[in-house]
Design an enzyme around this catalytic site. Structure first.
Site, PDB file in Angstrom:
ATOM      1  N   CYS B  12      12.609  12.112 -22.741  1.00 18.11           N
ATOM      2  CA  CYS B  12      12.723  11.469 -24.044  1.00 18.11           C
ATOM      3  C   CYS B  12      13.165  12.504 -25.077  1.00 18.11           C
ATOM      4  O   CYS B  12      13.180  13.711 -24.822  1.00 18.11           O
ATOM      5  CB  CYS B  12      11.389  10.848 -24.435  1.00 18.11           C
ATOM      6  SG  CYS B  12      10.081  12.060 -24.621  1.00 18.11           S
ATOM      7  N   CYS B  92       6.197  16.771 -30.863  1.00 18.06           N
ATOM      8  CA  CYS B  92       7.146  15.654 -30.993  1.00 18.06           C
ATOM      9  C   CYS B  92       6.972  15.008 -32.361  1.00 18.06           C
ATOM     10  O   CYS B  92       5.850  14.722 -32.783  1.00 18.06           O
ATOM     11  CB  CYS B  92       6.865  14.618 -29.897  1.00 18.06           C
ATOM     12  SG  CYS B  92       7.839  13.117 -30.123  1.00 18.06           S
ATOM     13  N   GLU B 122      -2.803  14.747 -26.929  1.00 12.56           N
ATOM     14  CA  GLU B 122      -2.182  14.127 -28.105  1.00 12.56           C
ATOM     15  C   GLU B 122      -3.257  13.551 -29.028  1.00 12.56           C
ATOM     16  O   GLU B 122      -3.213  13.735 -30.250  1.00 12.56           O
ATOM     17  CB  GLU B 122      -1.222  13.009 -27.667  1.00 12.56           C
ATOM     18  CG  GLU B 122      -0.618  12.257 -28.865  1.00 12.56           C
ATOM     19  CD  GLU B 122       0.191  11.016 -28.447  1.00 12.56           C
ATOM     20  OE1 GLU B 122       0.856  11.040 -27.400  1.00 12.56           O
ATOM     21  OE2 GLU B 122       0.139  10.032 -29.193  1.00 12.56           O
ATOM     22  N   SER B 214       6.834   9.436  -8.583  1.00 14.36           N
ATOM     23  CA  SER B 214       6.867   9.176 -10.033  1.00 14.36           C
ATOM     24  C   SER B 214       6.861   7.665 -10.284  1.00 14.36           C
ATOM     25  O   SER B 214       7.806   6.950  -9.927  1.00 14.36           O
ATOM     26  CB  SER B 214       8.115   9.812 -10.649  1.00 14.36           C
ATOM     27  OG  SER B 214       8.464   9.118 -11.838  1.00 14.36           O
ATOM     28  N   ASN B 216       7.125   5.902 -13.060  1.00 11.89           N
ATOM     29  CA  ASN B 216       8.140   5.308 -13.936  1.00 11.89           C
ATOM     30  C   ASN B 216       9.513   5.316 -13.271  1.00 11.89           C
ATOM     31  O   ASN B 216      10.340   4.436 -13.532  1.00 11.89           O
ATOM     32  CB  ASN B 216       8.132   5.967 -15.324  1.00 11.89           C
ATOM     33  CG  ASN B 216       8.850   7.284 -15.361  1.00 11.89           C
ATOM     34  OD1 ASN B 216      10.066   7.329 -15.453  1.00 11.89           O
ATOM     35  ND2 ASN B 216       8.107   8.374 -15.253  1.00 11.89           N
TER      36      ASN B 216
END
Lengths: 278, 278
Positions: B12, B92, B122, B214, B216
Site C-alpha cells: 500500500c 503512515c 498501531e 498469504s 490476502n
C-alpha cells in the site's frame, strides 16, 4: 382500589411546556397551531384568549406572538423581532437543539443532512438555521444523489425512528471522512410505550385514554392488553363501565400523545367516584 | 503479449512510502519492525544498513531512529526527541490521522472510542494521543460495559472492516447525544481486490504474486479465477511455466499486500523473456 398513572403518558414534555407558556400569555396569538391538537387549541382560545393565526403580517408592534412547539423559520422569527412584536418562545427545547446544531455546524463548514419531512413545520424551521449546504432527506436513495464535501453533520426530526436514522448514517460513514451524528430523536412516544408495558405487568385493570382513531393510543392499548387482558381503550369519562373495576385492586392508566391532562383528570375522578359508590 | 499491472496491487501507499524513507536513511535503525514483512526488512538491513531494534534505550543522541509505519506511542516519541535522537517519521499518514483525531477530540472533552486491537502497535500508538477517556474495543459487548459522557468521538484501526465499524457506531448513536464518527479505515486491501476484479475481466491470463500462505494473496487469486479461469498464484519468477502464456494476448498481474515491488519486477522480466523466447 389503587389507581396509578404510567410513568410516562399523554402529552410529551414539550407540549406540556408550550401549553403552560400559552396559558401564561393571555391576549396573545400563536403563529401556526401551538400543538397538533385542535381541542386543546380551542380550549386555549376560549379560556385564555390565545388566538391562532397563519399569517405573519397579523402581528403588529406590541402584540404577543407565541412560537409553536415545532418552531418557525429563523427569518420569520427575525421579522417578528424587527417589528417589535413581543415574542414568547414555546418551541420545544428538543427542537431548538437541532436548530442550534444546524446553525453551528454550517458556520463550521459542515454539510448538513436533516433526516425528516421537508414539508413538516419542524423541519422547515430547523433547515432555516443552516446558512448553506443543508439537505433534507427521507431515504438513502435521496442521499445517493448528493455530492457532499468531506465533513457532514447529521440531525433528525424529533419524531423519526432511530432505525431509519441509522440507515442514513450507515450510508454516509463509509463514504465520507467525518460524519458527526447528533441524535436529536425524542423518545417520548417510545417512553409512553415502555411505561405502559411496565405498568400493565403489575395492574389488574388498565385504562388507556385517547381518540378511537389515534394510532399511538391504539398501540398503547395493544401493548397493555398483551400483559393485562382487562385493558380498555376509552375517549373520556363517559365511556367508563363500573363493572370493569369489580374485584379489581390495581388500576393502571395511560393516555395517547394527543390526550390533554384535563381529560385524564376527568377519567381519574370518574373512576374514583365509581369505585367509591360501588 | 500485452502485460498489465492491476491499478492497485502489492504494498500500500504507506508501506511504499516507509520503505523509501528507510532507503534514504542509511546507517539508521527502526524502532520495532518498519513493516510486517521480514524479507523486506532483511533487504533494508543488507542493502541500506537500516537496523532493527525493539529497545528504545538503544537510541543515543545523534542516532537516527526511523519510526515504523504503525507509529509508536507519543510518550516514546517524546523520549527520542528529548534524547536528541534524529527522528525520521515513516508513520503512515493514514495512521497519523487517528493519532491527531484522538489528541484533538480528547482536548475538546470527547470520550474516545477506538475500534481495534488493543495489542496492535498501531492502536497502542493511536491511544497514547488521547489525554484521557480513550477506550479500545473490538465488540459491542465491550462497549456495553462502559458509561460514556455525552459526546463521543470514534475512530477505527486502519485495517478494520467497515461493516464491523458500523456495528460499534450503531450501538452508540441511540445511546448518546453526539457521536462524531471519523472513518479512519484505509481501503488499500479492498482497492487491490477491486483492481484485480477489474483487470481479470479483460485479461486472458492472470498472475497473482504472493506467499502461498498469504491470506490476502489467496483472496486476490480466488477473485481473479472467478473472471479469468487461467489465473495462477505464484511466489516468484521460478514458479512460472511458459506454457501458461501460449496463445494468450493479454496478461494481467497483481500481488498481495506483503509482496515487494522487486519481486513483481522479477516476475514481469521473466514473463517478457519467456514470451520472447517462445
Amino acid at each position: 382500589m389503587k389507581i396509578e398513572l404510567a410513568e410516562n403518558y399523554g402529552f410529551c414534555f414539550g407540549v406540556k411546556r408550550a401549553i403552560k407558556i400559552a396559558e401564561e400569555n393571555r391576549q396573545s396569538a400563536t403563529y401556526g397551531p401551538l400543538i397538533h391538537n385542535a381541542k386543546e387549541i380551542e380550549r386555549l382560545q376560549k379560556d385564555f384568549q390565545v388566538a391562532l393565526t397563519e399569517n405573519l403580517d397579523d402581528f403588529k408592534a406590541g402584540d404577543t406572538a407565541v412560537i409553536r412547539t415545532h418552531g418557525i423559520p429563523k427569518q420569520e422569527l427575525e421579522t417578528l423581532y424587527a417589528r417589535d412584536v413581543h415574542v414568547v418562545d414555546a418551541t420545544c427545547p428538543y427542537v431548538t437543539k437541532p436548530q442550534q446544531i444546524c446553525e453551528e455546524m454550517s458556520e463550521q463548514g459542515y454539510d448538513i443532512v436533516i433526516f425528516g419531512d421537508e414539508a413538516h413545520p419542524e423541519i422547515r424551521g430547523v433547515k432555516s438555521y443552516a446558512t448553506e449546504g443543508a439537505y433534507v432527506v427521507m431515504s438513502v436513495k435521496e442521499l445517493e444523489q448528493i455530492r457532499f464535501k468531506e465533513k457532514i453533520a447529521v440531525v433528525a426530526q424529533t419524531t423519526r425512528k432511530v432505525d431509519e436514522f441509522l440507515k442514513i448514517v450507515n450510508y454516509l460513514i463509509p463514504h465520507y471522512k467525518e460524519v458527526r451524528v447528533f441524535n436529536t430523536i425524542c423518545n417520548a412516544t417510545f417512553e409512553n410505550q415502555d411505561a405502559v408495558r411496565d405498568l400493565s405487568k403489575r395492574a389488574d385493570v388498565m385504562i388507556i385514554i385517547g381518540g378511537k382513531n389515534s394510532s399511538n393510543t391504539k398501540q398503547l392499548h395493544s401493548i397493555a392488553q398483551a400483559y393485562c387482558p382487562d385493558s380498555y381503550h376509552i375517549e373520556g369519562p363517559d365511556d367508563i363501565d363500573d363493572a370493569w373495576f369489580e374485584g379489581k385492586a390495581y388500576c393502571g392508566i395511560s393516555a395517547g400523545a394527543s390526550t390533554p391532562d384535563w381529560i385524564i383528570e376527568q377519567v381519574i375522578a370518574r373512576i374514583k367516584t365509581g369505585s367509591k359508590s360501588a
